[in-house]
Design an enzyme around this catalytic site. Structure first.
Site, PDB file in Angstrom:
ATOM      1  N   GLN A 260       0.828  -1.197   0.000  1.00 11.60           N
ATOM      2  CA  GLN A 260       0.000   0.000   0.000  1.00 11.60           C
ATOM      3  C   GLN A 260       0.869   1.256   0.000  1.00 11.60           C
ATOM      4  O   GLN A 260       0.597   2.215  -0.724  1.00 11.60           O
ATOM      5  CB  GLN A 260      -0.929   0.010   1.217  1.00 11.60           C
ATOM      6  CG  GLN A 260      -1.959   1.110   1.173  1.00 11.60           C
ATOM      7  CD  GLN A 260      -2.840   1.000  -0.047  1.00 11.60           C
ATOM      8  OE1 GLN A 260      -3.306  -0.074  -0.392  1.00 11.60           O
ATOM      9  NE2 GLN A 260      -3.047   2.104  -0.746  1.00 11.60           N
ATOM     10  N   HIS A 263       2.159   3.042  -3.195  1.00 11.31           N
ATOM     11  CA  HIS A 263       1.254   3.746  -4.118  1.00 11.31           C
ATOM     12  C   HIS A 263       1.555   5.235  -4.196  1.00 11.31           C
ATOM     13  O   HIS A 263       1.362   5.857  -5.227  1.00 11.31           O
ATOM     14  CB  HIS A 263      -0.210   3.556  -3.709  1.00 11.31           C
ATOM     15  CG  HIS A 263      -0.829   2.361  -4.354  1.00 11.31           C
ATOM     16  ND1 HIS A 263      -0.917   2.231  -5.715  1.00 11.31           N
ATOM     17  CD2 HIS A 263      -1.369   1.241  -3.837  1.00 11.31           C
ATOM     18  CE1 HIS A 263      -1.509   1.075  -6.003  1.00 11.31           C
ATOM     19  NE2 HIS A 263      -1.783   0.449  -4.880  1.00 11.31           N
ATOM     20  N   GLU A 329     -10.654   1.525   2.483  1.00 11.04           N
ATOM     21  CA  GLU A 329     -10.790   1.044   1.105  1.00 11.04           C
ATOM     22  C   GLU A 329     -10.444  -0.456   1.060  1.00 11.04           C
ATOM     23  O   GLU A 329     -11.206  -1.260   0.563  1.00 11.04           O
ATOM     24  CB  GLU A 329      -9.837   1.842   0.208  1.00 11.04           C
ATOM     25  CG  GLU A 329      -9.878   1.435  -1.259  1.00 11.04           C
ATOM     26  CD  GLU A 329      -8.731   2.044  -2.059  1.00 11.04           C
ATOM     27  OE1 GLU A 329      -7.763   2.548  -1.440  1.00 11.04           O
ATOM     28  OE2 GLU A 329      -8.789   1.986  -3.294  1.00 11.04           O
ATOM     29  N   HIS A 330      -9.274  -0.798   1.592  1.00 12.05           N
ATOM     30  CA  HIS A 330      -8.843  -2.200   1.662  1.00 12.05           C
ATOM     31  C   HIS A 330      -8.746  -2.618   3.122  1.00 12.05           C
ATOM     32  O   HIS A 330      -8.123  -1.909   3.914  1.00 12.05           O
ATOM     33  CB  HIS A 330      -7.452  -2.374   1.038  1.00 12.05           C
ATOM     34  CG  HIS A 330      -7.350  -1.906  -0.375  1.00 12.05           C
ATOM     35  ND1 HIS A 330      -6.785  -0.696  -0.712  1.00 12.05           N
ATOM     36  CD2 HIS A 330      -7.754  -2.478  -1.536  1.00 12.05           C
ATOM     37  CE1 HIS A 330      -6.827  -0.554  -2.033  1.00 12.05           C
ATOM     38  NE2 HIS A 330      -7.412  -1.615  -2.563  1.00 12.05           N
ATOM     39  N   ASP A 363      -5.945  -6.608  -6.402  1.00 16.09           N
ATOM     40  CA  ASP A 363      -5.563  -5.514  -7.293  1.00 16.09           C
ATOM     41  C   ASP A 363      -5.488  -5.974  -8.746  1.00 16.09           C
ATOM     42  O   ASP A 363      -5.657  -5.170  -9.659  1.00 16.09           O
ATOM     43  CB  ASP A 363      -4.187  -4.952  -6.884  1.00 16.09           C
ATOM     44  CG  ASP A 363      -4.262  -4.106  -5.626  1.00 16.09           C
ATOM     45  OD1 ASP A 363      -5.364  -3.630  -5.306  1.00 16.09           O
ATOM     46  OD2 ASP A 363      -3.225  -3.937  -4.957  1.00 16.09           O
ATOM     47  N   HIS A 422     -54.346  13.465 -10.464  1.00 16.57           N
ATOM     48  CA  HIS A 422     -53.855  12.128 -10.111  1.00 16.57           C
ATOM     49  C   HIS A 422     -55.029  11.246  -9.681  1.00 16.57           C
ATOM     50  O   HIS A 422     -55.124  10.077 -10.057  1.00 16.57           O
ATOM     51  CB  HIS A 422     -52.849  12.208  -8.953  1.00 16.57           C
ATOM     52  CG  HIS A 422     -51.479  12.638  -9.382  1.00 16.57           C
ATOM     53  ND1 HIS A 422     -51.223  13.855  -9.947  1.00 16.57           N
ATOM     54  CD2 HIS A 422     -50.277  12.001  -9.318  1.00 16.57           C
ATOM     55  CE1 HIS A 422     -49.922  13.961 -10.211  1.00 16.57           C
ATOM     56  NE2 HIS A 422     -49.331  12.843  -9.835  1.00 16.57           N
TER      57      HIS A 422
END
Lengths: 436, 436
Positions: A260, A263, A329-330, A363, A422
């Site tokens: 991670q 990145h 996220e992960h 991934d 209606h």
């Protein structure tokens, strides 16, 4: 990694570890708006200018249409096989999600309600450049589009310094039958797909991760009814939260933290240890240090690890509460009997369960999608999935019997709301049927 | 209604009928931004001030918490029954959509991918005021939230001139167990739910229709990472497209056109006639005229009908192509064998099939949701549904066998992308397993 302990450190200190950096979206918006407007107004000409300016590449044509020349997709047999394996797993998992059958329910006698999926006709897949062009993102966006049955798939990816596209991206475009590839990145690529140009088709929805400029452009176009373009979700820096206990292999945990960290320096890496001794945690730190040394991106990794935290807790309950509050996220579970804890996850993008399920499997090749909600948006957004490329239409058939079931209710509610026409639409039918 | 004919009028003239009025979102944004910021900064105090200013009501407290007093939900037995019938049908249809089971697929040997739904924890249901407060919208937003399992449901609805809430809204809040009702409308209500105040809980997602101010506020907060709040979809003026042939009852068609027209002068009403003679279409016009005369909202209706169009085509294919190009919020099929044509619909919010299925059935009681995409957004958005109140999490378990299946592919792709730590996370595991 700096360590905190729920018993020794204050709640505030722990909360600070789990805080995300504040994003200043207004500043970025002001930079992005003129770029988006330029492309909207001047089309390809603007796109070529902006690519020359930002990517320092002079192109003749900002778009490449299928069929793509063989010469542009020269890849090794190993890479071809790797792409083909990943493609197939992503296809299988997203095909399983595909709701092909019409759902039909008779909600009450004579009232039949249905719901069915339809593909979004034209979709744009944004494949970011930056430190590395990611062919894997190409797969994650276009394979679900193919499964959903989208008629037109448009790619956008910034060209390299030589003006050429990454051959793996072209190979995937070929495999999924993408109509064209826009050779541009950033806000300008988003604008080109949202509004269309002389040659680039306008799309109905744009998917894909990107930097702050891409995200700002996606937000701009999704708010402009002249663009008529939806987006998948807001994107932010990538992040991982690992929950580990003493049964975890320190080398495995370290490798997950580092994958991670590489990145980017703005990635967030959090490790929660459950009932681990200081010595056991030390082993992870040593492994992080040793593995980092041999990584080509060691500088990025070091900067990222410098603002990453280890939080020590005593129980699994505490760990999962903390993880749910963070909504990563992960989420990686390196704990004993990990599968039994998946039920405790309320908010996360994707979960990696057990010793042999590193994030990098998801991934690339396991079949799940890697385009996931970041920045806590996992509380309310799903990652990219088959339904991202579809919308659902409802329909109803009401028979005369059905009008007997619900006609009076409709008329009474319409009256409360002061909507006489209606009410009349039901009344006139019930009168002709002789019901009233 | 002004008539056009595909054979007699130019393509441009026909296209003009199907054009939506341009929305000037920037102007509205500038008005809404200070309102949103005021509530964000000053909380309840700002909310009370803004309600006094815009709704001309002075309140003591801007929020009412459950349990709600009986005295605030005094409704007639008929209305109670009408709400209960609608509630149950909406519940049944949205329950059928609820994906309760975890989807699990073994994408390749030893790689198990799963996907499951989780409720969005805190949701805000915006119930617009304006010409009429709509208890039906209360049902359409909160029943799916209940089905999805949301933990906290917050309502917002502007109080009447007497400072009181519509009793039907309070009754529904009671029925679904809503935590509280914010007594406010407009941008200020959206801001209160998105950021929370001293007493109003912050929500994760806001649903519901509203005027331009509400829509602009929803867009603002959904783009602000400090709010961390998603929205359902952009909203615009309501619209209907009716496809009719000579088998349609002119009275029924007229009643459907009118029930859309009474929503407001900016509503869009389009009738496509398939192979009908001038005399047959005349009958519809006469029925529209006669029915409109007796409607209390005759002025709104007349203004709306003045900019509504009838388009004559020869074939069903032409009609459905035109409808798909327009992507109507509501599509009514008053044609022979209507059910067989549902397959031809690519873009629409909800479809009303056959003579006895007026739009008002779906607006209230059939079970489908009436919060639908307008302005052509049916091309890429679904109406509100159970999944609107959920997000989906994926997970994966990779076994040692699984690493044998995909490990090399992951490593090869990570190498292409220059992500060495990603590669290493797999390599280190495969080495310990003795695979490499």
């Amino acid at each position: 990694m700096e360590r905190f302990n729920v018993k020794k450190n204050s709640k505030q200190a722990i909360a600070k570890c789990l805080e995300r950096p504040i994003q200043k979206s207004a500043d970025i918006m002001n930079l992005v708006k003129p770029i988006v407007e330029k492309v909207q107004n001047e089309g390809n000409k603007a796109l070529l200018e902006l690519t020359a300016k930002f990517d320092r590449v002079t192109l003749e044509d900002p778009v490449l249409f299928a069929p793509y020349p063989e010469s542009m997709m020269q890849i090794t047999p190993d890479i071809k096989k790797a792409i083909d394996i990943s493609f197939e797993n992503i296809r299988i998992f997203h095909e399983a999600q595909n709701q092909k059958d019409t759902l039909t329910v008779e909600t009450c006698p004579g009232v039949k309600c249905s719901r069915f999926a339809r593909p979004i006709e034209k979709v744009g897949c944004y494949i970011p450049g930056g430190t590395a062009v990611l062919p894997s993102t190409t797969l994650m966006l276009s394979v679900p589009a193919l499964v959903a049955g989208c008629k037109e798939i448009v790619f956008a990816s910034p060209p390299g310094k030589d003006g050429k596209l990454t051959p793996e991206v072209v190979y995937v475009a070929h495999k999924v039958g993408a109509k064209c590839i826009v050779l541009a990145g950033g806000a300008q690529a988003v604008a080109a797909m949202a509004y269309g140009t002389e040659t680039i088709p306008k799309v109905d929805k744009i998917m894909g991760p990107g930097n702050q400029f891409v995200t700002a452009a996606k937000m701009l176009v999704s708010n402009d009814s002249n663009a008529m373009c939806a987006i998948d979700m807001p994107a932010g820096p990538s992040e991982v939260l690992v929950i580990a206990d003493k049964f975890a292999d320190p080398d495995f945990v370290a490798s997950d933290l580092l994958s991670q960290a590489e990145h980017g320096i703005d990635s967030q890496v959090i490790l929660i240890t459950v009932g681990m001794t200081r010595e056991e945690i030390d082993k992870i730190d040593v492994a992080v240090h040793e593995q980092a040394l041999v990584l080509p991106r060691v500088d990025i990794v070091r900067q990222c690890i410098a603002h990453s935290y280890t939080i020590e807790v005593d129980t699994y309950e505490e760990a999962f509460k903390m993880s749910n509050d963070y909504a990563p996220e992960h989420l990686i579970l390196q704990i004993e009997d990990a599968e039994s804890y998946v039920d405790k996850v309320d908010h996360a993008g994707s979960i990696f369960v057990g010793s042999y399920s590193p994030e990098s499997c998801g991934d690339y090749s396991s079949g799940t999608n890697h385009t996931l909600p970041t920045y806590g948006y996992a509380r309310m957004y799903s990652g990219v999935n088959t339904a991202t490329f579809q919308k659902f239409i409802t329909s109803q058939v009401v028979t005369p019997l059905g009008l007997q079931s619900i006609g009076k209710a409709v008329m009474d509610l319409a009256e409360v709301e002061g909507l006489d026409a209606h009410r009349n639409a039901v009344k006139i039918r019930m009168e002709k049927l002789g019901y009233i």
